[in-house]
Design a protein around this motif. Structure first.
Motif, PDB file in Angstrom:
ATOM      1  N   ARG A 136       0.818  -1.219   0.000  1.00  0.00           N
ATOM      2  CA  ARG A 136       0.000   0.000   0.000  1.00  0.00           C
ATOM      3  C   ARG A 136       0.848   1.264   0.000  1.00  0.00           C
ATOM      4  O   ARG A 136       0.499   2.271  -0.622  1.00  0.00           O
ATOM      5  N   ALA A 137       1.983   1.212   0.657  1.00  0.00           N
ATOM      6  CA  ALA A 137       2.864   2.380   0.731  1.00  0.00           C
ATOM      7  C   ALA A 137       3.722   2.533  -0.529  1.00  0.00           C
ATOM      8  O   ALA A 137       4.510   3.473  -0.621  1.00  0.00           O
ATOM      9  N   GLY A 138       3.579   1.612  -1.474  1.00  0.00           N
ATOM     10  CA  GLY A 138       4.359   1.691  -2.702  1.00  0.00           C
ATOM     11  C   GLY A 138       5.770   1.157  -2.575  1.00  0.00           C
ATOM     12  O   GLY A 138       6.596   1.341  -3.468  1.00  0.00           O
ATOM     13  N   ARG A 139       6.078   0.492  -1.473  1.00  0.00           N
ATOM     14  CA  ARG A 139       7.427  -0.047  -1.252  1.00  0.00           C
ATOM     15  C   ARG A 139       7.619  -1.397  -1.930  1.00  0.00           C
ATOM     16  O   ARG A 139       8.736  -1.809  -2.184  1.00  0.00           O
ATOM     17  N   LEU A 140       6.508  -2.114  -2.166  1.00  0.00           N
ATOM     18  CA  LEU A 140       6.540  -3.389  -2.870  1.00  0.00           C
ATOM     19  C   LEU A 140       5.623  -3.286  -4.082  1.00  0.00           C
ATOM     20  O   LEU A 140       4.493  -2.815  -3.956  1.00  0.00           O
ATOM     21  N   PRO A 141       6.068  -3.731  -5.248  1.00  0.00           N
ATOM     22  CA  PRO A 141       5.219  -3.657  -6.439  1.00  0.00           C
ATOM     23  C   PRO A 141       4.011  -4.593  -6.307  1.00  0.00           C
ATOM     24  O   PRO A 141       4.182  -5.782  -6.018  1.00  0.00           O
ATOM     25  N   PRO A 142       2.810  -4.099  -6.508  1.00  0.00           N
ATOM     26  CA  PRO A 142       1.610  -4.930  -6.343  1.00  0.00           C
ATOM     27  C   PRO A 142       1.517  -6.085  -7.335  1.00  0.00           C
ATOM     28  O   PRO A 142       0.893  -7.099  -7.044  1.00  0.00           O
ATOM     29  N   GLU A 143       2.155  -5.963  -8.473  1.00  0.00           N
ATOM     30  CA  GLU A 143       2.057  -7.033  -9.472  1.00  0.00           C
ATOM     31  C   GLU A 143       2.754  -8.322  -9.015  1.00  0.00           C
ATOM     32  O   GLU A 143       2.537  -9.387  -9.592  1.00  0.00           O
ATOM     33  N   ASP A 144       3.564  -8.252  -7.968  1.00  0.00           N
ATOM     34  CA  ASP A 144       4.247  -9.440  -7.450  1.00  0.00           C
ATOM     35  C   ASP A 144       3.580 -10.029  -6.205  1.00  0.00           C
ATOM     36  O   ASP A 144       4.133 -10.940  -5.578  1.00  0.00           O
ATOM     37  N   THR A 145       2.411  -9.535  -5.851  1.00  0.00           N
ATOM     38  CA  THR A 145       1.741  -9.993  -4.635  1.00  0.00           C
ATOM     39  C   THR A 145       1.498 -11.496  -4.645  1.00  0.00           C
ATOM     40  O   THR A 145       1.758 -12.186  -3.651  1.00  0.00           O
ATOM     41  N   GLU A 146       1.004 -12.026  -5.745  1.00  0.00           N
ATOM     42  CA  GLU A 146       0.704 -13.463  -5.802  1.00  0.00           C
ATOM     43  C   GLU A 146       1.961 -14.305  -5.611  1.00  0.00           C
ATOM     44  O   GLU A 146       1.932 -15.323  -4.912  1.00  0.00           O
ATOM     45  N   ARG A 147       3.058 -13.892  -6.188  1.00  0.00           N
ATOM     46  CA  ARG A 147       4.324 -14.622  -5.994  1.00  0.00           C
ATOM     47  C   ARG A 147       4.768 -14.562  -4.534  1.00  0.00           C
ATOM     48  O   ARG A 147       5.300 -15.541  -4.001  1.00  0.00           O
ATOM     49  N   ARG A 148       4.556 -13.439  -3.897  1.00  0.00           N
ATOM     50  CA  ARG A 148       4.903 -13.314  -2.473  1.00  0.00           C
ATOM     51  C   ARG A 148       4.034 -14.230  -1.619  1.00  0.00           C
ATOM     52  O   ARG A 148       4.514 -14.860  -0.677  1.00  0.00           O
ATOM     53  N   VAL A 149       2.742 -14.277  -1.934  1.00  0.00           N
ATOM     54  CA  VAL A 149       1.830 -15.163  -1.202  1.00  0.00           C
ATOM     55  C   VAL A 149       2.298 -16.610  -1.337  1.00  0.00           C
ATOM     56  O   VAL A 149       2.366 -17.353  -0.347  1.00  0.00           O
ATOM     57  N   GLN A 150       2.626 -17.023  -2.542  1.00  0.00           N
ATOM     58  CA  GLN A 150       3.077 -18.400  -2.752  1.00  0.00           C
ATOM     59  C   GLN A 150       4.376 -18.685  -1.998  1.00  0.00           C
ATOM     60  O   GLN A 150       4.533 -19.761  -1.408  1.00  0.00           O
ATOM     61  N   LEU A 151       5.295 -17.740  -1.985  1.00  0.00           N
ATOM     62  CA  LEU A 151       6.543 -17.901  -1.243  1.00  0.00           C
ATOM     63  C   LEU A 151       6.264 -18.051   0.255  1.00  0.00           C
ATOM     64  O   LEU A 151       6.830 -18.926   0.921  1.00  0.00           O
ATOM     65  N   LEU A 152       5.400 -17.207   0.762  1.00  0.00           N
ATOM     66  CA  LEU A 152       5.046 -17.267   2.175  1.00  0.00           C
ATOM     67  C   LEU A 152       4.434 -18.616   2.528  1.00  0.00           C
ATOM     68  O   LEU A 152       4.837 -19.259   3.504  1.00  0.00           O
ATOM     69  N   VAL A 153       3.494 -19.067   1.744  1.00  0.00           N
ATOM     70  CA  VAL A 153       2.834 -20.354   1.995  1.00  0.00           C
ATOM     71  C   VAL A 153       3.850 -21.489   1.874  1.00  0.00           C
ATOM     72  O   VAL A 153       3.919 -22.380   2.732  1.00  0.00           O
ATOM     73  N   ASP A 154       4.666 -21.451   0.815  1.00  0.00           N
ATOM     74  CA  ASP A 154       5.660 -22.513   0.601  1.00  0.00           C
ATOM     75  C   ASP A 154       6.650 -22.619   1.763  1.00  0.00           C
ATOM     76  O   ASP A 154       7.042 -23.723   2.148  1.00  0.00           O
TER      77      ASP A 154
END
Length: 159
Positions: A136-154
């Motif tokens: 939300r603060a623009g520090r992480l690109p939103p287009e990579d959110t799904e990849r981050r979610v998968q990394l977190l779950v993995d």
């Protein structure tokens, strides 16, 4: 101050955080409690149709992040602003406890053996909060959110 502004700031027809001490804090607290209820509903709805622990955790992460993105002011009231609410205490209000319980329901089943389920839920939640806040603060690109979610779950969920 214009006469209209003066009248608007003291009108009895509208609640004003400036009229009484603690008013703003009480409003934030009320928004946070309602938001906690809505967050619990959103997380449970996101995980309800998921088939299996991994799918539930992935759905939980997506539901949480979606809630944070769609409700920024409510999310701030819950986790950023001082609403005078006790978190992680005996006197924590029920809506806050229930929002945590909604996370624990899916995350507890994927904690490693010997890992405290509550603490695991806190760590996973902290990761989600960091993703929500930094995106939300623009520090992480939103287009990579799904990849981050998968990394977190993995990396965190054992299934």
């Amino acid at each position: 101050m214009s006469p209209y502004a003066a009248r608007a700031s003291t009108s009895s027809a509208q609640p004003s955080a400036r009229r009484r001490p603690g008013g703003k804090r009480e409003i934030i607290g009320a928004v946070a409690l309602q938001g906690a209820t809505e967050l619990a509903v959103a997380v449970r709805a996101a995980t309800a149709a998921a088939d299996g622990p991994r799918a539930r955790v992935t759905a939980l992460a997506r539901g949480y992040l979606d809630f944070a993105e769609r409700n920024p002011a409510v999310y701030d009231a819950l986790f950023q602003l001082d609403g005078g609410l006790a978190y992680a205490q005996e006197d924590t209000p029920e809506p806050l406890k229930d929002a945590f319980a909604a996370l624990l329901e899916s995350l507890g089943e994927v904690a490693r053996d010997g890992v405290d389920q509550g603490m695991f839920t806190e760590v996973f939640w902290a990761c989600l909060h960091g993703l929500a806040t930094l995106t939300r603060a623009g520090r992480l690109p939103p287009e990579d959110t799904e990849r981050r979610v998968q990394l977190l779950v993995d990396r965190l969920a054992v299934v």
